[in-house]
Design an enzyme around this catalytic site. Structure first.
Site, PDB file in Angstrom:
ATOM      1  N   LYS A   1      22.374 -79.193 -52.280  1.00 15.60           N
ATOM      2  CA  LYS A   1      23.132 -80.348 -51.771  1.00 15.60           C
ATOM      3  C   LYS A   1      24.484 -79.904 -51.219  1.00 15.60           C
ATOM      4  O   LYS A   1      24.912 -80.339 -50.157  1.00 15.60           O
ATOM      5  CB  LYS A   1      23.303 -81.389 -52.897  1.00 15.60           C
TER       6      LYS A   1
ATOM      7  N   ASP B   1      23.909 -92.189 -54.414  1.00 14.86           N
ATOM      8  CA  ASP B   1      22.532 -92.132 -54.922  1.00 14.86           C
ATOM      9  C   ASP B   1      21.876 -93.521 -54.906  1.00 14.86           C
ATOM     10  O   ASP B   1      20.656 -93.633 -55.041  1.00 14.86           O
ATOM     11  CB  ASP B   1      22.526 -91.604 -56.369  1.00 14.86           C
TER      12      ASP B   1
ATOM     13  N   GLN C   1      24.597 -85.533 -61.047  1.00 12.57           N
ATOM     14  CA  GLN C   1      23.231 -84.991 -61.067  1.00 12.57           C
ATOM     15  C   GLN C   1      22.533 -85.369 -62.377  1.00 12.57           C
ATOM     16  O   GLN C   1      23.061 -85.127 -63.461  1.00 12.57           O
ATOM     17  CB  GLN C   1      23.280 -83.457 -60.905  1.00 12.57           C
TER      18      GLN C   1
END
Ligand code: NDP
Length: 297
Positions: free
Chosen positions: A53, A120, A97
């Site tokens: 990422k 997200d 994460q």
């Protein structure tokens, strides 16, 4: 043979557009979008995802800020970090994460993220916005799947779509997006009876299960579009290999179009994270610079 929906190629196109959007934001407002990535603990898969990422962010011109924290960090310290990122005007996207170590409350952390920076798309406010078809940040994996489907189908309206899996991060938002696209949507899961027959009704079949090569040719309606979200590490012939939830070799001759693993949904997920970061940045900047909203996609 099925058409292969190439996630590598398509994600490169998405990232090219993201890079152009980043340049436009810089030129208009002198601001570089910033993505904060929070990684807790030593989970090897999470380290790989975060590395990818951060690399992709750099390639797209997004400034990424990594926060690596030890596995025994307290909930209070993590909450405080998220709060400080919420208040940092140079941070436009925050990604924590997952999974987090067991002693940390994932739901609490997700809810602590400013919904405007929740790239997200997991914050309850963004989840509600998606369910109500209101503007909001959409989870990256289902967003990537929809872009892949648009490569094959100009119009999804009236198609039978079956999503296997009902997780908050893939299955449920995927079903919501397909419903928004006017598909007739069925969500299958571990309690579904005669799942093969349910899947055989699908014009669009999305597998997000986490079971290596579960979907076989006789689960698939001839000509159907098959999107394989699964990423499963297996051992075959003494070698470690990544496979999806779909038995690719078995299903490919039956399907009309299919995504490979690797090189399918995975790269699209990361590209959509970058897309969401720029969308979030433009939305935040348009509050202080209304002209920035003009270029909003
Ligand atoms: P979860 O474990 O959260 O959910 C799995 C879902 O599959 C559950 O709803 C479960 O049903 C259902 N399920 C499990 N076994 C069966 C079965 N035998 N028959 C039918 N349904 C079943 O997984 P995620 O949604 O997080 O991820 C799914 C897969 O996608 C994983 O392989 C993951 O690695 C991958 N993934 C890939 C991403 C990418 O970028 N390509 C991103 C995110 C995930 P129930 O609810 O009844 O238990």
């Amino acid at each position: 043979m099925a058409r292969i929906i190439d996630g590598k190629q398509l994600s490169a196109q998405v990232l090219k557009q993201v890079a152009a959007d980043v340049e436009a934001l810089k030129a208009e407002l002198g601001t570089t979008p910033g993505l904060a990535v929070v990684l807790v603990g030593e989970d090897p898969a999470s380290h790989v995802y975060v590395r990818n990422k951060v690399r992709q962010a750099g390639e797209a011109g997004i400034r990424s800020i990594e926060h690596r924290l030890s596995a025994d960090i307290s909930q209070t310290t993590l909450n405080e970090l998220v709060e400080s990122l919420n208040n940092d005007p140079d941070v436009h996207g925050i990604l924590v994460q997952l999974p987090l170590p067991d002693h940390l409350d994932e739901a609490e952390i997700i809810s602590a993220i400013d919904p405007a920076k929740d790239v997200d798309g997991f914050h309850p406010l963004n989840v509600g916005a998606l369910a109500a078809a209101q503007p909001g940040l959409i989870p990256c994996t289902p967003l990537g799947c929809m872009i892949m489907l648009q490569q094959v189908h100009e119009d999804l309206s009236g198609k039978n779509a079956v999503v296997i899996g009902r997780s908050n991060i893939v299955g449920k938002p995927m079903a919501a997006l397909l419903l928004q696209a006017s598909c007739t949507v069925t969500i299958a899961h571990s309690r579904t009876k005669d799942i093969e027959a349910v899947c055989r009704e699908a014009d669009i079949l999305v597998a997000a299960v986490g079971r290596p090569e579960m979907v076989k040719a006789d689960w698939v309606k001839p000509g159907a579009t098959v999107i394989d979200v699964g990423i499963n590490a297996i051992e075959r012939d003494g070698k470690r290999k990544l496979v999806g939830d779909v038995d690719f070799a078995d299903v490919e001759p039956v399907a009309g179009a299919i995504t490979p693993v690797p090189g399918g949904v995975g790269p699209m997920t990361i590209a959509c994270l970058m897309k969401n970061t720029v969308t979030a940045a433009r939305a935040q900047l348009s509050e202080t610079h209304p002209a920035a909203a003009v270029g909003q996609s």
